[in-house]
Design a protein around this motif. Structure first.
Motif, mmCIF file in Angstrom:
data_model
loop_
_atom_site.group_PDB
_atom_site.id
_atom_site.type_symbol
_atom_site.label_atom_id
_atom_site.label_comp_id
_atom_site.label_asym_id
_atom_site.label_seq_id
_atom_site.Cartn_x
_atom_site.Cartn_y
_atom_site.Cartn_z
ATOM 1 N N PHE A 51 0.845 -1.184 0.000
ATOM 2 C CA PHE A 51 0.000 0.000 0.000
ATOM 3 C C PHE A 51 0.886 1.240 0.000
ATOM 4 N N GLY A 52 0.513 2.232 -0.822
ATOM 5 C CA GLY A 52 1.245 3.484 -0.872
ATOM 6 C C GLY A 52 0.296 4.661 -0.950
ATOM 7 N N VAL A 53 0.803 5.839 -0.671
ATOM 8 C CA VAL A 53 0.010 7.061 -0.757
ATOM 9 C C VAL A 53 0.754 8.097 -1.591
ATOM 10 N N SER A 54 -0.011 9.004 -2.187
ATOM 11 C CA SER A 54 0.598 10.052 -2.997
ATOM 12 C C SER A 54 -0.299 11.282 -3.003
ATOM 13 N N VAL A 55 0.335 12.439 -3.036
ATOM 14 C CA VAL A 55 -0.371 13.717 -3.133
ATOM 15 C C VAL A 55 0.339 14.526 -4.205
ATOM 16 N N SER A 56 -0.436 15.088 -5.108
ATOM 17 C CA SER A 56 0.129 15.783 -6.252
ATOM 18 C C SER A 56 0.718 17.148 -5.884
ATOM 19 N N LYS A 57 1.859 17.423 -6.475
ATOM 20 C CA LYS A 57 2.486 18.725 -6.305
ATOM 21 C C LYS A 57 1.698 19.790 -7.053
ATOM 22 N N PHE A 60 -0.796 20.940 -4.313
ATOM 23 C CA PHE A 60 -0.177 21.479 -3.104
ATOM 24 C C PHE A 60 1.295 21.749 -3.374
ATOM 25 N N LYS A 61 1.626 22.994 -3.552
ATOM 26 C CA LYS A 61 2.998 23.382 -3.864
ATOM 27 C C LYS A 61 3.921 23.201 -2.656
ATOM 28 N N ARG A 62 3.400 23.427 -1.471
ATOM 29 C CA ARG A 62 4.215 23.347 -0.267
ATOM 30 C C ARG A 62 4.313 21.907 0.235
ATOM 31 N N ALA A 63 5.526 21.464 0.470
ATOM 32 C CA ALA A 63 5.770 20.102 0.940
ATOM 33 C C ALA A 63 5.127 19.848 2.302
ATOM 34 N N VAL A 64 5.008 20.883 3.105
ATOM 35 C CA VAL A 64 4.390 20.751 4.425
ATOM 36 C C VAL A 64 2.956 20.255 4.293
ATOM 37 N N ARG A 68 1.452 16.501 5.249
ATOM 38 C CA ARG A 68 0.327 16.409 6.199
ATOM 39 C C ARG A 68 -0.756 15.490 5.650
ATOM 40 N N ILE A 69 -1.115 15.678 4.380
ATOM 41 C CA ILE A 69 -2.159 14.851 3.782
ATOM 42 C C ILE A 69 -1.694 13.399 3.679
ATOM 43 N N LYS A 70 -0.426 13.188 3.336
ATOM 44 C CA LYS A 70 0.087 11.816 3.269
ATOM 45 C C LYS A 70 0.035 11.139 4.639
ATOM 46 N N ARG A 71 0.340 11.882 5.693
ATOM 47 C CA ARG A 71 0.237 11.321 7.044
ATOM 48 C C ARG A 71 -1.199 10.936 7.359
ATOM 49 N N LEU A 72 -2.155 11.789 6.971
ATOM 50 C CA LEU A 72 -3.570 11.493 7.222
ATOM 51 C C LEU A 72 -4.020 10.264 6.445
ATOM 52 N N LEU A 73 -3.578 10.129 5.198
ATOM 53 C CA LEU A 73 -3.947 8.976 4.376
ATOM 54 C C LEU A 73 -3.364 7.682 4.957
ATOM 55 N N ARG A 74 -2.106 7.717 5.356
ATOM 56 C CA ARG A 74 -1.481 6.519 5.945
ATOM 57 C C ARG A 74 -2.164 6.129 7.250
ATOM 58 N N GLU A 75 -2.524 7.122 8.042
ATOM 59 C CA GLU A 75 -3.178 6.836 9.319
ATOM 60 C C GLU A 75 -4.572 6.255 9.113
#
Length: 123
Positions: A51-57, A60-64, A68-75
């Motif tokens: 299982f993996g997660v991804s959020v498009s640049k 969301f230009k800012r890595a922060v 954050r969204i990747k942490r929420l998806l993994r959780e």
């Protein structure tokens, strides 16, 4: 007691697995979440669940914000792993995406969409 860890062995990281997933996988969408799934078949065997997660640049230009969204998806995956495995199977490769330019306000919003995505697959 359920195994509520997201171990290193479960993480989808290899480029070969990711490219296979994009070539042969099936897409599902629910709200702001999108998932691509490749189930174990006799023609395409999957050794173990990944299982993996991804959020498009692009959104969301800012890595922060992306992190954050990747942490929420993994959780949300970690806490609802049993529901995910019931819906999609034990030996499944999957990647989850956030496809909205809006930052989720709370974790419960992301978790509710993840549960809805899993329950829609069960039917």
């Amino acid at each position: 007691m359920q195994n509520s860890q997201y171990s290193r062995a479960e993480k989808l990281k290899k480029n070969t697995e990711i490219s296979l997933l994009f070539e042969k996988g099936k897409w599902r969408t629910s709200g702001n979440l999108r998932i691509i799934i490749l189930k174990d078949k006799s023609t395409l065997p999957v050794e173990s669940g990944r299982f993996g997660v991804s959020v498009s640049k692009r959104y969301f230009k800012r890595a922060v914000h992306r992190n954050r969204i990747k942490r929420l998806l993994r959780e949300s995956y970690r806490l609802n792993k049993d529901l995910f495995k019931q819906a999609f199977g034990e030996k499944t490769m999957a990647m989850l995406f956030w496809v909205s330019p809006e930052l989720p306000s709370k974790f419960h919003e992301v978790e509710a969409q993840f549960i809805k995505l899993c329950e829609a697959q069960k039917k």
